[in-house]
Scaffold this active site. Structure first.
Site, short mmCIF file in Angstrom:
data_model
loop_
_atom_site.label_atom_id
_atom_site.label_comp_id
_atom_site.label_asym_id
_atom_site.label_seq_id
_atom_site.Cartn_x
_atom_site.Cartn_y
_atom_site.Cartn_z
N HIS A 84 47.09 37.32 42.06
CA HIS A 84 47.06 38.19 43.24
C HIS A 84 47.35 39.63 42.89
CE1 HIS A 84 47.63 34.90 46.57
NE2 HIS A 84 46.50 34.79 45.91
N TYR A 94 48.32 38.90 53.78
CA TYR A 94 48.82 37.55 54.06
C TYR A 94 48.78 37.27 55.56
CZ TYR A 94 50.45 36.30 49.39
OH TYR A 94 50.51 35.96 48.08
N GLU A 136 55.38 38.58 44.21
CA GLU A 136 54.37 39.55 43.78
C GLU A 136 54.93 40.97 43.73
OE1 GLU A 136 51.14 38.64 46.43
OE2 GLU A 136 51.08 36.59 45.62
N ARG A 205 36.45 40.58 38.68
CA ARG A 205 36.45 39.42 37.81
C ARG A 205 37.59 39.55 36.81
NH1 ARG A 205 33.31 38.44 41.19
NH2 ARG A 205 31.25 37.47 41.04
N TYR A 207 39.07 39.01 33.07
CA TYR A 207 38.67 38.86 31.67
C TYR A 207 39.91 38.90 30.79
CZ TYR A 207 33.92 39.80 33.26
OH TYR A 207 32.71 39.75 33.92
N SER A 208 40.01 37.93 29.90
CA SER A 208 41.14 37.91 28.97
C SER A 208 41.07 39.12 28.04
CB SER A 208 41.10 36.63 28.12
OG SER A 208 41.25 35.48 28.93
N THR A 278 38.87 34.02 23.51
CA THR A 278 39.26 35.43 23.64
C THR A 278 40.77 35.64 23.81
OG1 THR A 278 38.55 35.34 25.96
CG2 THR A 278 37.02 36.28 24.38
N GLY A 396 38.08 30.18 35.48
CA GLY A 396 37.98 30.15 36.93
C GLY A 396 39.27 29.70 37.60
#
Length: 403
Positions: A84, A94, A136, A205, A207-208, A278, A396
């Site tokens: 998040h 929320y 968070e 998206r 990405y590592s 990765t 995912g």
């Protein structure tokens, strides 16, 4: 919550177990109809393949099952909290989610959604929202307190694109303001946001990060999704086809709880499939960059992909192997012209190489598709490896609950 309200929530567990995805699918359709601006926040690829609906259904089910003691879900809360914060989710969102979730419970359950049940779930959701947003905020504070840290989205320049294989390209990302970038734990990821004209949406998206921390740039290594017009691959393919050196992309700060345990004397076994290597490459580079080599435990690197042509970082792997760290490698190609020491034909199989896998007191790091992880996790547990020594991250939204 009262004891009676907790029991009402727990009483919905059988329904959630059987019909949870129906409920969450209805919820997402309802929310995007009334709040279409949230389509810019959610991965619409995961909406189309129902991964997000399934992940939410499992999360709601787990919360209902543990409503009497939600503290047992803290590892899950931490993982979701990292995701998040990487998407810049804020407390006010929320409230929107809660409104549509409660309405969906009423609409899907019909007469079974008594006023008492609706009230119980309303209180339960508020409790969950407070737990999540509170955690968070701690993560946001940790990010902004780092040197070079930030919260939300920050523009970065693509300074370099490097083809690592016929499918995977690395992007070297530098902050456009010329400042430093926050350190991270090897294994973490960033979110990258682009505008998709095909959908008329901004889409994020994850990405590592594929390099060790360096204070100057981040590197992600992205697989091209050949022949797809599915939203799942649109960002990756747009990075390959349209994003050029000098272009600007938006990034969130590094996040994620799949990280390297930095006890250098403990043996480490890395097991990856495809682009799943990765985050493990970041871990390996982090190990290679330390000055703890005399006390360093044995390292085993196991990787599987279709062929040598699609095998990214093979030269870097050889370079690290020749740097003096105690590294043993096993590479599996679906299409291999020959087999030799350390090179195997077929899918990754641990049993033939178990002398290099089953190391005393080792920690294991697995990354790849869910079936790949489940297969090798099962092998390790069946051979006596404690579950707390196995760390994994799937592609995912989370669907595996193995630990």
């Amino acid at each position: 919550m009262t004891t009676e309200q907790k029991q009402l929530v727990k009483a919905t567990v059988p329904v959630l177990r059987e019909h949870g995805v129906v409920l969450t699918s209805h919820f997402y359709k309802r929310m995007f109809l009334h709040n279409p601006e949230l389509k810019h926040v959610f991965n619409m690829g995961n909406q189309k393949n129902q991964k997000q609906q399934t992940a939410l259904a499992m999360a709601v089910l787990a919360y209902a099952e543990h409503i009497e003691d939600p503290s047992v879900l803290l590892p899950v809360v931490d993982s979701i909290g990292h995701k998040h914060t990487s998407l810049d989710i804020r407390p006010e969102q929320y409230a929107i989610v809660g409104r549509h979730l409660i309405a969906s419970i009423q609409e899907v359950l019909g007469e079974a959604a008594t006023p008492e049940l609706v009230e119980a779930w309303t209180i339960a959701y508020r409790q969950l929202a407070a737990l999540m947003s509170g955690h968070e905020q701690i993560l946001y504070d940790q990010q902004t307190q780092k040197i070079g840290g930030w919260a939300g989205w920050r523009p970065f320049i693509v300074r370099k694109k490097v083809e690592e294989s016929s499918e995977i390209t690395s992007f070297y990302l530098y902050p456009s303001d010329g400042g430093t970038v926050a350190d991270f734990m090897p294994g973490q990821y960033i979110s990258l946001r682009l505008f998709l004209p095909e959908l008329n949406l901004w889409q994020p998206r994850q990405y590592s990060l594929s390099c060790a921390p360096n204070g100057r740039y981040y590197r992600i290594s992205v697989k091209r999704e050949a022949g797809t017009t599915h939203p799942d691959g649109m960002i990756s393919n747009r990075l390959h086809d349209f994003v050029q050196e000098g272009d600007v992309v938006d990034l969130s700060a590094p996040a994620g709880s799949f990280v390297l345990q930095q006890d250098w004397s403990v043996p480490k076994v890395f097991i990856s499939g495809g682009v799943g290597q990765t985050p493990l490459m970041a871990m390996l580079e982090g190990i290679a960059g330390t000055n703890e080599r005399e006390a360093m435990g044995r390292i085993t690197w196991i990787h599987g992909c279709r062929s040598e042509a699609v095998h990214a970082f093979k030269d870097r792997l050889q370079e690290i192997g020749g740097s003096g760290i105690p590294l043993v490698t096993h590479i599996f190609y679906d299409e291999a012209a020959e087999e030799r020491e350390g090179l195997h034909k077929g899918w990754v199989e641990l049993n033939p190489i178990k002398s290099d896998v089953l190391l005393k007191e080792a920690h294991y790091y697995l990354c790849g598709p869910a079936p790949f992880i489940a297969k090798h996790y099962t092998f390790l547990v069946e051979h006596g490896v404690a579950s707390q020594c196995i760390h994994f991250e799937e592609f995912g939204p989370a669907s595996l609950h193995l630990n």
